[in-house]
Scaffold this active site. Structure first.
Site, PDB file in Angstrom:
ATOM      1  N   LYS A 139     -11.292  -3.808  -4.259  1.00 55.34           N
ATOM      2  CA  LYS A 139     -12.190  -3.232  -3.828  1.00 55.34           C
ATOM      3  C   LYS A 139     -11.816  -2.158  -3.974  1.00 55.34           C
ATOM      4  O   LYS A 139     -13.051  -1.276  -4.133  1.00 55.34           O
ATOM      5  CB  LYS A 139     -13.534  -3.021  -2.915  1.00 55.34           C
ATOM      6  CG  LYS A 139     -13.345  -3.289  -1.743  1.00 55.34           C
ATOM      7  CD  LYS A 139     -13.819  -3.041  -0.615  1.00 55.34           C
ATOM      8  CE  LYS A 139     -12.959  -4.315   0.839  1.00 55.34           C
ATOM      9  NZ  LYS A 139     -11.673  -3.988   1.233  1.00 55.34           N
TER      10      LYS A 139
ATOM     11  N   LYS B  17      -5.058  -9.577  -7.376  1.00 56.72           N
ATOM     12  CA  LYS B  17      -6.050  -9.981  -6.417  1.00 56.72           C
ATOM     13  C   LYS B  17      -7.117  -9.117  -6.732  1.00 56.72           C
ATOM     14  O   LYS B  17      -6.764  -7.999  -7.467  1.00 56.72           O
ATOM     15  CB  LYS B  17      -5.512  -9.320  -5.179  1.00 56.72           C
ATOM     16  CG  LYS B  17      -6.694  -9.610  -4.302  1.00 56.72           C
ATOM     17  CD  LYS B  17      -6.164  -9.498  -2.522  1.00 56.72           C
ATOM     18  CE  LYS B  17      -6.542  -7.729  -2.188  1.00 56.72           C
ATOM     19  NZ  LYS B  17      -6.637  -7.637  -0.985  1.00 56.72           N
TER      20      LYS B  17
ATOM     21  N   LYS C 160       0.879  -0.922  -0.177  1.00 55.00           N
ATOM     22  CA  LYS C 160      -0.105   0.042   0.180  1.00 55.00           C
ATOM     23  C   LYS C 160       0.711   1.525   0.160  1.00 55.00           C
ATOM     24  O   LYS C 160       0.323   2.863  -0.551  1.00 55.00           O
ATOM     25  CB  LYS C 160      -1.284   0.224   1.219  1.00 55.00           C
ATOM     26  CG  LYS C 160      -1.608  -1.578   1.148  1.00 55.00           C
ATOM     27  CD  LYS C 160      -3.214  -0.347   1.527  1.00 55.00           C
ATOM     28  CE  LYS C 160      -4.124  -1.787   0.836  1.00 55.00           C
ATOM     29  NZ  LYS C 160      -5.325  -1.925   0.799  1.00 55.00           N
TER      30      LYS C 160
HETATM   31  P1  TYM Z   1     -10.171  -6.543   3.368  1.00 58.24           P
HETATM   32  O1  TYM Z   1     -11.309  -5.164   3.501  1.00 58.24           O
HETATM   33  O2  TYM Z   1      -9.054  -5.972   2.352  1.00 58.24           O
HETATM   34  O3  TYM Z   1     -10.966  -8.017   2.667  1.00 58.24           O
HETATM   35  C1  TYM Z   1     -12.239  -8.285   3.682  1.00 58.24           C
HETATM   36  C2  TYM Z   1     -12.279  -9.942   3.435  1.00 58.24           C
HETATM   37  O4  TYM Z   1     -12.171  -9.856   2.680  1.00 58.24           O
HETATM   38  C3  TYM Z   1     -11.006 -11.145   2.006  1.00 58.24           C
HETATM   39  N1  TYM Z   1     -11.075 -11.160   0.261  1.00 58.24           N
HETATM   40  C4  TYM Z   1     -10.142 -11.650  -0.588  1.00 58.24           C
HETATM   41  N2  TYM Z   1     -10.580 -12.640  -0.684  1.00 58.24           N
HETATM   42  C5  TYM Z   1     -10.335 -13.857  -1.846  1.00 58.24           C
HETATM   43  N3  TYM Z   1     -10.101 -13.034  -2.694  1.00 58.24           N
HETATM   44  C6  TYM Z   1     -10.043 -11.519  -2.840  1.00 58.24           C
HETATM   45  N4  TYM Z   1      -9.406 -11.002  -4.070  1.00 58.24           N
HETATM   46  C7  TYM Z   1     -10.441 -10.447  -1.935  1.00 58.24           C
HETATM   47  N5  TYM Z   1     -10.869  -9.433  -1.693  1.00 58.24           N
HETATM   48  C8  TYM Z   1     -10.618  -9.518  -0.054  1.00 58.24           C
HETATM   49  C9  TYM Z   1      -9.970 -10.392   2.157  1.00 58.24           C
HETATM   50  O5  TYM Z   1      -9.168 -11.411   2.917  1.00 58.24           O
HETATM   51  C10 TYM Z   1     -10.298 -10.392   3.730  1.00 58.24           C
HETATM   52  O6  TYM Z   1     -10.989 -11.370   5.133  1.00 58.24           O
HETATM   53  N6  TYM Z   1      -7.522  -5.987   7.531  1.00 58.24           N
HETATM   54  C11 TYM Z   1      -8.708  -6.192   7.233  1.00 58.24           C
HETATM   55  C12 TYM Z   1      -9.812  -5.756   7.749  1.00 58.24           C
HETATM   56  C13 TYM Z   1     -10.089  -5.933   9.061  1.00 58.24           C
HETATM   57  C14 TYM Z   1     -10.316  -7.493   9.940  1.00 58.24           C
HETATM   58  C15 TYM Z   1     -10.091  -7.157  11.105  1.00 58.24           C
HETATM   59  C16 TYM Z   1     -10.043  -8.434   9.195  1.00 58.24           C
HETATM   60  C17 TYM Z   1     -10.065  -5.208  10.346  1.00 58.24           C
HETATM   61  N7  TYM Z   1      -9.948  -6.276  11.217  1.00 58.24           N
HETATM   62  C18 TYM Z   1     -10.284  -8.222  12.513  1.00 58.24           C
HETATM   63  C19 TYM Z   1     -10.079  -9.912  10.487  1.00 58.24           C
HETATM   64  C20 TYM Z   1     -10.541  -9.501  11.753  1.00 58.24           C
HETATM   65  C21 TYM Z   1      -9.223  -5.728   6.201  1.00 58.24           C
HETATM   66  O7  TYM Z   1      -8.979  -4.877   4.856  1.00 58.24           O
HETATM   67  O8  TYM Z   1      -9.599  -6.411   4.817  1.00 58.24           O
END
Ligand code: TYM
Length: 339
Positions: free
Chosen positions: A203, A200, A118
């Site tokens: 969003k 990947k 990032k």
């Molecule tokens: P984030 O918002 O980037 O993604 C949310 C969840 O979706 C999964 N994900 C994917 N899985 C498969 N293929 C993809 N292309 C894809 N894009 C996203 C991510 O692995 C994730 O599970 N830091 C975290 C949010 C967070 C969190 C937490 C998660 C904050 N606190 C505590 C678990 C526990 C994040 O940025 O996910």
């Protein structure tokens, strides 16, 4: 004599509302939460504090946060059975986040792949929040003492750091946090971009032709699948080989995740049929999976009173549990605590 029911294990996860939810967020995260919802005691939240590490239009961030809540419900997480909440409405996250910052090492934070990625992509906004993000994520998790944290592949490193921080704290102060396990799905853990299958599906991707949104119109979904990149090998058959055929293998993974079919079954189904038949078939399967979710989420978004009530009840339930952990932590580290 009645047997005492065994206490359900706890699951917790979150998604940051930095963009509209994609097929990647659905297959990598929400779908797996829903499939296991009955078996666990669940906490799922919108990680809106995390979203502040990148710049957002404030009105859009608010809209996406509420829409994400509506989408969780529309995907099948019943609010009566699952604690669904907005992170910033439960103040204990920010408070434990600060404490855990003081127990997470600079070297550990510097090694996080997501921070490196990032900061390379946003060289003009490498803020402190982006760097200490994993400590807040550790707080999000540890407040609820979960057994499992279901996430996609890219978040595994953050959950592992959470385990290290929990163990460090427990070693210093005695058993305080449960040390959670990451829970990575077998299919759908890494849904790739349809136009660039080596990255990947994200969003926060601005152009958006390689990603599918949960709320997208069926004709747009079909158009994107028809244009999805397939591989330039001469073989031109539907075969799972992520190394040499990343485009086709990604489409196969998506098809497998939405239909429940195995890779062998998919290869047999499209044997001799070519990509011109395969790509629209994947598109149609995705359209039919997302249709009821889109319609239900749109209906919920119109019901402001219901949404507000969801937020209030979710935050109250989450806060009750979070406060117990936070009090324990404050006492152990030597803070006088709340009066
Ligand atoms: P984030 O918002 O980037 O993604 C949310 C969840 O979706 C999964 N994900 C994917 N899985 C498969 N293929 C993809 N292309 C894809 N894009 C996203 C991510 O692995 C994730 O599970 N830091 C975290 C949010 C967070 C969190 C937490 C998660 C904050 N606190 C505590 C678990 C526990 C994040 O940025 O996910």
């Amino acid at each position: 004599m009645d047997t005492v029911p065994e206490k359900k294990k706890v699951m917790l996860s979150g998604i940051k509302p930095t963009g509209d939810l994609t097929l990647g967020s659905y297959l990598g995260a929400v779908k797996n939460w829903v499939e296991r919802a009955e078996l666990y005691d669940n906490y799922y939240f919108m990680a809106d504090l995390h979203a502040l590490t990148t710049r957002n239009n404030p009105a859009e961030l608010r809209r996406r946060t509420l829409e994400q809540l509506a989408q969780y419900v529309a995907c099948g997480l019943a609010p009566e059975k699952n604690t669904l909440f907005i992170q910033s409405q439960v103040h204990q996250h920010a408070e434990l986040g600060w404490v855990l910052n003081c127990y997470t090492m600079f070297g550990e934070l510097s090694r996080m792949t997501q921070f490196k990625d990032k900061s390379a992509k946003n060289a003009d906004n490498i803020n402190g929040g982006l760097f200490t993000y994993p400590s807040l994520m550790a707080a999000d998790i540890l407040l609820y003492q979960p057994d499992y944290v279901p996430v996609g592949d890219d978040q595994k490193q953050h959950v592992e750091l959470t385990r290290d921080v929990a163990q460090r704290f427990n070693n210093l102060y005695g058993e305080t946090f449960k040390v959670p396990e990451p829970f990575i799905p077998k299919v759908g853990a890494r849904v790739m971009d349809l136009l660039d299958p080596r990255s990947k599906m994200s969003k926060s991707d601005e152009i958006g032709n390689g990603r599918i949104l949960l709320m997208e119109a069926p004709e747009d979904i079909m158009r994107k699948f028809k244009r999805a990149v397939t591989d330039s090998d001469t073989e031109r058959c539907v075969r799972y080989d992520p190394e040499n055929k990343p485009g086709v293998s990604n489409l196969m993974s998506i098809y497998a995740a939405v239909t429940g079919k195995s890779f062998d079954e998919i290869e047999a189904e499209f044997d001799g049929k070519g990509y011109g038949v395969f790509k629209p078939a994947v598109g149609e399967a995705v359209v039919e999976t997302l249709r009821p979710i889109r319609e239900e989420a749109a209906r919920i978004m119109k019901d402001k009173a219901y949404l507000e009530n969801l937020c209030r009840e979710g935050a109250q339930r989450a806060s009750y549990i979070a406060e117990k952990t936070l009090r324990k932590v404050y006492r152990k580290v030597g803070l006088v605590g709340r009066v």
